[in-house]
Structure formats: C-alpha cells, structure tokens
Design an enzyme around this catalytic site. Structure first.
Site: not given
Length: 425
Positions: A176, A299
């Site tokens: 990340y 998603h």
C-alpha cells in the site's frame, strides 16, 4: 483411508454447512505502523525475502544503499559454515524524487527438499535461515492478501508466524505504498522476519500499479523489488507465472495486465495448463487479485471481463481452488462455474483481509447467492494443508482480540480424483 481422517472430514463438512457466519462484532481499523529510523552500514542487507525460483532453487532478494555491495549469497546447512556461494544480479529504479537502494537478486541451489539452510547476503551482516518446502505431501500454504502496514497487518503476520507453513501465497496489494516509495522500504522491513525464512510467492494488485501517465509505467517498484519465477515458467512478464511444489501446480495471474483471448497472458496460461501432468501435480490452484465470485457490495463486477475470458480455461483444466484479494473481507464459495454451483468447478476464496489501511468491506448483497457458502468481514489469514493427492484441508482464521480464531474450515476433494477431468475430456 485412515478412519480418523474420515471422521475429521465428516465433522468438518457438518461444521461448514450453514452458510453465512453468525453475527460478529467487527474490529475497528488500526493505525499505520511507525518505523523509527535505524542507521545501518551502507552494505548492510535489508528487506530480505526469498521466493521459489525453479526446481530446487530459491531466489534471495535484499536491498543495500551501497551500489558497490556484491550480489553474493553464501549458504550451507550448518550455522556459520557456508559451503556454497552464488553470484546474482542487482538493479535499482528512480521514481520522481525517490531513488531506490540497490536491489539484489541471487538464485541459490540446487537445494535439498525440506531442509534448513543458513545464509548470509553480500558477504556481511546477520545470518538468516530458510527452510525449503517438502518434495511430497503434506504441504501447507499460508494465504493472506491486501496486507498493508497497519496494526492489523502486524497481528495477521504474528498469527501466520504461529502457523507451520511451507510457502506464503499473497494475491496482490502488498505494501500500500501508493506512489510513496519509502513505504516499499518499510514494508520490506516489516515482513522480513517471515519472508526471509519461507518463500513468499506474490502477484500484483491495484495498489502496485503506481503508473504516472507520460512519466512512469506501472509496476516499476513491484517488478524491481519482488522478482518472481516468470522466466523459469516460460512467461515474458513478472505479472504472471507458475511454479510446482510438492504435488501442487500454482498459477499466479495478473488482474491488471491484458487477459483477453489472444493476449500474451491468455496464450501463456493456455500453454501452461496444457503442460500440467496431473499424475505428478494432482492439484492446481490459481491466484489473482480481483475476485470473480464476490457477493460483497465492494468491487462488484470488476472481475467479470477477466472471468469471461479465462474461466473456461480454468474449468477445462480442472483447477481446484482459486484465491483472490481486493475485497477487504472473507468469502468462500461452493465449487462453481458460470455463476452457478458445479461439482466440477473450482472453489473460489476471497481473502483480501490481511490488514490494509482502508478498513473492512462489511456490506454484503442479500439474499446470499446460492454459490456463496461462507462470508464474513474480518481481518485474518488462511491455511491450506494439502494432505495428500486427493484431500486438502482449508481453514480461515480471523483476528479476534489478537488471537487467531478458526472461523471457517472445510475439506476439499481434488477434481483429479473425482472423475471430473474424465467427464470434461
């Protein structure tokens, strides 16, 4: 079969029936970890991790700030006694105002199976140790995606460290970093205790893209730091590859590189599957980042195009288990194909709940689809124990008050042993 094994299977099947998890108070996100600066000599090896690199070989990767530090690894089966030396290569990259350290990649081997090795990087610094995977069943995989660098990440890694696993599988979203390149360095530091001792096999996620239009292509940091055995598996891209270990053929695919029919990845996958010898590797498992079967509101539909293109290939080849990340929650399907339960389809498992900074995806679609058998929004990791050529035991362990709680478990039969492949031929 051993009567005790049959009894455990029966109990597990009964325990797995019942669908969704009971009400559970979900944990709050935890803050990003802090990494105080610790000065080290410029040639001191940092961010050490290992990966499989073809039959009986492993790749050692580490970073130094000294561009003249040698890319050598000394190793042996006794602490402090190095009977072999391997020479590798090094690379580096720049990203806007950031310049990476020197990233070393050195392949060692041939190595004995299921053996503890001691090694040293660059001719100095601390001694590390790694254990090679076994050549035969049983073998255990630890599985966790979407790790990041939070307090929950640390909890997940601590729980994985308690697992007697042989290989770690990570279906995308590692650091990340999201363009902030020094976070790749802190991630390497965070995972080093585990990743230097067991092979970590990874594929890319959306947080690895880091492309800047007209300035930087995507995946520069990922490809430079996490070199996987793509060349050894006949692939021309580090974003997709395969490897064999202890009777399991594992395929790592790229959700963020071209996957349509006649693309390089599609053609490689078709060729790779055609070469699998199920007598030698009776299990096939596949990992990629964006799930194809997802009943979470997060998603939705993002994996549909890839599924339309590649699911028929996986089904025809009798792929047993598919792991994905991206959705920050856990979900396990029945064997499924073309959106419906199919006894000859793959079990799909979403495990994008390793500890990311974005929090959990806790909203699920109702009613629960018939193919979805268990789902829960919690941080955690999974353990896949391939017991033999016909049976595997999967368990998912949520992080609950810093204790790993086994929340889902099931026995899975290989499609090779079920007669499904004969029906498809």
């Amino acid at each position: 079969m051993d009567p005790k094994l049959l009894l455990m299977m029966a109990v597990s099947v009964v325990a797995a029936v019942g669908g969704a998890a009971a009400d559970y108070v979900r944990p709050l996100p935890r803050k990003a970890l802090q990494f105080p600066w610790s000065p080290k000599h410029s040639s001191y090896p940092q961010q050490v991790h290992v990966s499989l690199a073809g039959a009986k070989h492993m790749r050692i990767t580490w970073v130094t700030s000294d561009k003249h530090a040698p890319s050598i690894v000394e190793y042996g089966t006794s602490s402090g006694t190095y009977t072999s030396t391997a020479q590798g290569e090094s690379t580096s990259y720049s990203y806007v105002l950031y310049s990476s350290g020197i990233i070393h990649h050195t392949v060692i081997g041939p190595l004995e199976d299921n053996t503890l090795y001691f090694y040293r990087c660059g001719g100095e610094g601390p001694e590390f140790q790694l254990k090679t995977p076994p050549a035969q069943f049983p073998i255990t995989f630890a599985v966790a995606g979407d790790l990041g660098q939070t307090g929950w990440t640390k909890s997940t890694l601590d729980h994985i460290d308690q697992c007697k696993y042989d290989v770690h599988l990570l279906p995308g979203d590692l650091s990340y970093a999201d363009y902030i390149q020094h976070k790749w360095d802190t991630f390497g530091e965070l995972v080093q205790p585990l990743a230097s001792a067991r092979p970590w096999m990874v594929t890319q996620g959306n947080h690895e893209k880091e492309n800047i239009p007209l300035l930087k292509d995507g995946f520069v940091a990922y490809n430079s730091r996490w070199k996987m055995p793509y060349e050894e598996s006949g692939s021309n891209s580090n974003l997709y590859y395969s490897f064999d270990v202890a009777g399991v053929h594992t395929i790592m695919l790229g959700s963020y590189t071209d996957y349509v029919e006649y693309s390089d990845q599609y053609k490689w996958l078709k060729a790779d599957l055609s070469k699998v010898d199920r007598a030698r590797t009776p299990w096939i498992i596949v990992l990629f980042h964006v799930p194809w079967y997802n009943s979470n509101e997060a998603h939705q539909g993002e994996g549909d195009d890839m599924m339309a293109s590649m699911e028929p290939l996986l089904y025809a080849a009798g792929v047993d288990i598919v792991f994905a990340g991206h959705v920050h929650a856990y979900e396990r399907s029945r064997p499924v194909f073309k959106g419906k339960s199919d006894p000859c389809g793959a079990v799909h498992i979403t495990i994008g709940d390793g500890g990311n900074r974005e929090g959990l995806a806790y909203k699920y679609i109702e009613p629960q689809p018939e193919w979805s058998i268990f789902r829960e929004a919690s941080f955690g990791h999974g353990e896949l124990n391939m017991v033999n050529s016909t049976h595997a035991f999967w368990s998912w362990h949520r992080n609950d008050d810093d204790e790993p709680v086994r929340s889902d478990q099931v026995w899975i039969n290989s499609l090779f042993s079920s007669g499904c492949l004969a029906k498809k031929s």
